[in-house]
Write a protein that holds these residues in place. Structure first.
Motif, short mmCIF file in Angstrom:
data_model
loop_
_atom_site.label_atom_id
_atom_site.label_comp_id
_atom_site.label_asym_id
_atom_site.label_seq_id
_atom_site.Cartn_x
_atom_site.Cartn_y
_atom_site.Cartn_z
N GLN A 5 64.10 47.47 89.28
CA GLN A 5 63.73 48.58 90.16
C GLN A 5 64.92 49.53 90.24
OE1 GLN A 5 63.71 48.19 94.60
NE2 GLN A 5 61.50 48.58 94.40
N ILE A 6 64.67 50.79 89.97
CA ILE A 6 65.72 51.82 90.03
C ILE A 6 65.40 52.69 91.23
CG2 ILE A 6 66.90 53.64 88.75
CD1 ILE A 6 65.62 52.30 86.20
N TYR A 7 66.07 52.40 92.34
CA TYR A 7 65.71 53.01 93.62
C TYR A 7 66.64 54.16 93.95
CZ TYR A 7 63.52 53.18 98.20
OH TYR A 7 62.81 53.58 99.31
N THR A 8 66.06 55.29 94.29
CA THR A 8 66.81 56.49 94.64
C THR A 8 66.63 56.74 96.12
OG1 THR A 8 66.43 57.37 92.42
CG2 THR A 8 67.16 58.94 94.12
N GLY A 9 67.69 56.48 96.89
CA GLY A 9 67.58 56.50 98.34
C GLY A 9 67.23 57.83 98.93
N CYS A 10 67.78 58.93 98.39
CA CYS A 10 67.53 60.23 99.01
C CYS A 10 66.07 60.66 98.89
CB CYS A 10 68.44 61.30 98.42
SG CYS A 10 68.15 61.66 96.67
N LEU A 11 65.36 60.09 97.92
CA LEU A 11 63.92 60.36 97.77
C LEU A 11 63.08 59.18 98.24
CD1 LEU A 11 63.77 62.00 94.21
CD2 LEU A 11 63.47 63.16 96.40
N ALA A 12 63.73 58.08 98.61
CA ALA A 12 63.03 56.84 98.94
C ALA A 12 62.03 56.50 97.84
CB ALA A 12 62.34 56.95 100.29
N GLN A 13 62.48 56.59 96.58
CA GLN A 13 61.58 56.46 95.43
C GLN A 13 62.03 55.35 94.51
OE1 GLN A 13 62.15 57.29 91.95
NE2 GLN A 13 60.03 57.14 91.28
N GLY A 14 61.06 54.57 94.04
CA GLY A 14 61.34 53.49 93.11
C GLY A 14 60.72 53.75 91.74
N ALA A 15 61.57 53.83 90.72
CA ALA A 15 61.11 53.83 89.33
C ALA A 15 61.35 52.44 88.77
CB ALA A 15 61.86 54.88 88.52
N TYR A 16 60.70 52.12 87.64
CA TYR A 16 60.78 50.75 87.14
C TYR A 16 61.00 50.72 85.63
CZ TYR A 16 59.18 49.67 91.78
OH TYR A 16 59.10 49.58 93.15
N SER A 292 74.06 82.28 104.68
CA SER A 292 73.83 81.13 103.80
C SER A 292 73.15 80.02 104.58
CB SER A 292 75.14 80.62 103.19
OG SER A 292 76.06 80.24 104.20
N ILE A 293 72.44 79.17 103.87
CA ILE A 293 71.72 78.04 104.48
C ILE A 293 72.48 76.76 104.17
CG2 ILE A 293 69.56 76.73 104.53
CD1 ILE A 293 69.35 79.57 105.68
N PHE A 294 72.70 75.97 105.19
CA PHE A 294 73.36 74.68 105.00
C PHE A 294 72.32 73.56 104.86
CE2 PHE A 294 74.32 70.65 107.14
CZ PHE A 294 75.31 70.17 106.29
N ILE A 295 72.41 72.81 103.77
CA ILE A 295 71.72 71.53 103.63
C ILE A 295 72.68 70.64 102.85
CG2 ILE A 295 69.66 70.27 102.88
CD1 ILE A 295 68.10 72.86 102.94
N GLY A 296 73.37 69.75 103.55
CA GLY A 296 74.44 68.98 102.95
C GLY A 296 73.96 67.99 101.91
N ILE A 297 74.70 67.90 100.82
CA ILE A 297 74.33 67.01 99.72
C ILE A 297 74.39 65.54 100.12
CG2 ILE A 297 76.67 66.84 98.78
CD1 ILE A 297 73.49 67.25 96.66
N ASP A 298 75.18 65.22 101.16
CA ASP A 298 75.33 63.82 101.57
C ASP A 298 74.34 63.40 102.65
OD1 ASP A 298 77.41 63.14 99.80
OD2 ASP A 298 78.89 64.08 101.10
N GLY A 299 73.40 64.25 102.99
CA GLY A 299 72.34 63.86 103.93
C GLY A 299 71.03 63.69 103.18
N GLY A 300 69.92 63.90 103.88
CA GLY A 300 68.60 63.82 103.24
C GLY A 300 68.31 65.09 102.47
N PHE A 301 69.09 65.33 101.44
CA PHE A 301 69.18 66.65 100.81
C PHE A 301 67.87 67.15 100.22
CE2 PHE A 301 70.22 69.11 96.89
CZ PHE A 301 70.70 70.25 97.52
N ALA A 302 67.37 66.46 99.19
CA ALA A 302 66.21 66.99 98.46
C ALA A 302 64.97 67.16 99.34
CB ALA A 302 65.90 66.10 97.25
N PRO A 303 64.60 66.19 100.17
CA PRO A 303 63.42 66.39 101.02
C PRO A 303 63.56 67.57 101.98
CG PRO A 303 63.95 64.06 100.88
CD PRO A 303 65.09 64.80 100.27
#
Length: 471
Positions: A5-16, A292-303
């Motif tokens: 399982q290759i889990y990506t936390g920021c997307l809460a997504q599991g690839a296999y 400018s808009i702040f969305i930090g890369i170390d938070g829930g960035f992509a969503p």
């Protein structure tokens, strides 16, 4: 046999990644595909199939690029109609991978093409299911993302989902392992567990949607209850997954173009690009490019990018710390934001050195906030999610969730100073940056958020009627 399982936390997504006797299969790959190719090379295996459980809404899958680079066919379940070549599996169709096999079980409900893949081991025994968004741990996929006006309703889809679960998944043995596509934090369900792997038997015991005595009517009512509107970028990601997209290498080449402060400013003005600052919130409040808009890369960035910027075709210019530009462009591309035009070479420090206009956000400690509250009645705005607000909040706080901030703009005072907080300080700075970009500057951020506020001793309450909340 190997299952990873290759889990990506920021997307809460599991690839296999699945490998057996020199052959491999990938299920629901992410946009950047090199990790799968490297894994197969390390195992001296050939990627034979790329399985997609459905047309994903919350991220752009890597199926198209991976197929181009490996020659492996893409497999969808029944009723899928992609714009590119793919195998459209029949219900119960078998695919051999080395000494094991994968059976396509058509499980409509989350979407009509949704398919669960059943893995049988070397002895032909049912071993695991890759359930996509059909079955999560603790939940099931929301049935409102694939509905079409005048054609099919979320109640219809929920009914299909009930049948899929009862007829295809629940009859399987309790020791079958469940590998879902998402975990806690994904917007594709309501109440997912933080765990990412479980047995089907345990899910039958604790997942509300798998109750043995549940009627179809009860299932439909419970599954459709309390669904929040999906993020606006979801349909755009579905379109990309269905029709195709640029290879990640092309996106990276465009997005990692270095721009001097002058070139950066000119391009922003000429294109109407959003300047997206992905540094830490503590750095952003001390100084940033105006509007400018702040969305930090170390938070829930992509969503958060998807929820707040919404249009995947929006031009974007990046302000990032050194060494994090490629990561930022990659993570933007995962949710379909491919129109990154470049980044500020030398970062914010170069902008300051060029003596360009800058802006700041007033940010105070929770103790200072407490002092100001005790001295005067001050307007406070809570930008957390509804569940957080319902659990505990300041008695005088206005509920203005970040997800729906644009719908609350008229509620913020025009001249009086107001205060904004979230849970820990990340989302409140996002909110402050959005408000300032719209000309609302009379705000103060509460650093540390609600956690720090509670520690300061300010009284809070947990009594509120959900029906009184506005979105």
């Amino acid at each position: 046999m190997k299952i990873e399982q290759i889990y990506t936390g920021c997307l809460a997504q599991g690839a296999y990644y699945i490998e057996s006797n020199g052959e491999a299969a990938i299920i629901d790959p992410l946009r950047e595909v090199s990790p799968y190719i490297k894994k197969a090379a390390q195992d001296n295996a050939k990627i034979k199939y790329i399985f997609e459980t459905h047309f994903h809404a919350d991220f752009v899958s890597g199926h198209v690029t991976l197929s181009k680079q490996t020659g492996a066919p893409i497999v969808y379940g029944p009723l899928a109609n992609p714009a590119f070549d793919a195998i459209i599996a029949e219900d119960n169709q078998e695919f051999k991978i080395g000494d094991i096999s994968i059976i396509a079980l058509h499980t409509p409900g989350h979407t009509m093409e949704s398919t669960t893949y059943l893995l049988k081991d070397e002895n032909g025994k049912d071993h695991a299911i890759f359930s996509g968004d059909t079955l999560f741990l603790g939940d099931v996929g929301r049935p409102d993302l694939a509905q079409k006006a005048g054609d099919i309703t979320k109640e219809d889809l929920a009914g299909f989902l009930f049948d899929s679960l009862r007829n295809k998944i629940m009859p399987l043995s309790d020791d079958v392992i469940v590998y879902p596509a998402h975990g806690a934090g994904s917007a594709c369900g309501k109440n997912m567990m933080k765990e990412t792997v479980d047995t089907l038997g345990n899910q039958k015991q604790m997942n509300y949607a798998l109750r043995a005595d549940m009627t179809k009517e009860e299932f439909i009512a419970e599954v459709t209850d309390g669904l929040l509107p999906p993020p606006q970028y979801f349909p755009l990601n579905v379109k990309m997954n269905k029709e195709g997209y640029d290879d990640i290498d092309e996106v990276l080449k465009r997005g990692t173009k270095a721009l001097s402060p002058n070139a950066f400013e000119v391009l922003a003005n000429e294109t109407g690009a959003i300047v997206l600052d992905v540094r830490h919130q503590s750095e952003f409040v001390k100084g940033h490019i105006p509007r400018s808009i702040f969305i930090g890369i170390d938070g829930g960035f992509a969503p958060w990018v998807g929820a707040l910027i919404a249009d995947v075709e929006q031009p974007i210019l990046i302000v990032a710390d050194k060494g994090r530009v490629e990561e930022t462009v990659t993570r933007l591309s995962r949710v379909g934001f491919d129109n990154t035009l470049g980044y500020l070479e030398g970062g914010y420090e170069a902008w300051e050195a060029a003596e360009k206009e800058t802006d700041t956000i007033e940010s105070i400690s929770a103790n200072e906030f407490k002092n100001r509250m005790e001295a005067n009645t001050i307007p406070v705005f809570d930008v957390r999610k509804e569940g957080e607000f319902l659990k505990s909040h300041l008695p005088t706080a206005h509920f203005t969730p970040l997800d729906y901030l644009n719908q609350h703009l008229a509620e913020f005072p025009n001249e009086e100073t107001f205060y904004v907080h979230c849970a820990g300080g990340y989302r409140s700075v996002i909110a402050a940056s959005i408000l300032k970009s719209r000309g609302i500057h009379n705000l103060v951020d509460v650093a540390g958020g609600f956690g720090a506020i509670k520690k300061s001793g300010i009284p809070v309450t947990d009594e509120v009627c959900p029906s009184t909340l506005k979105k």
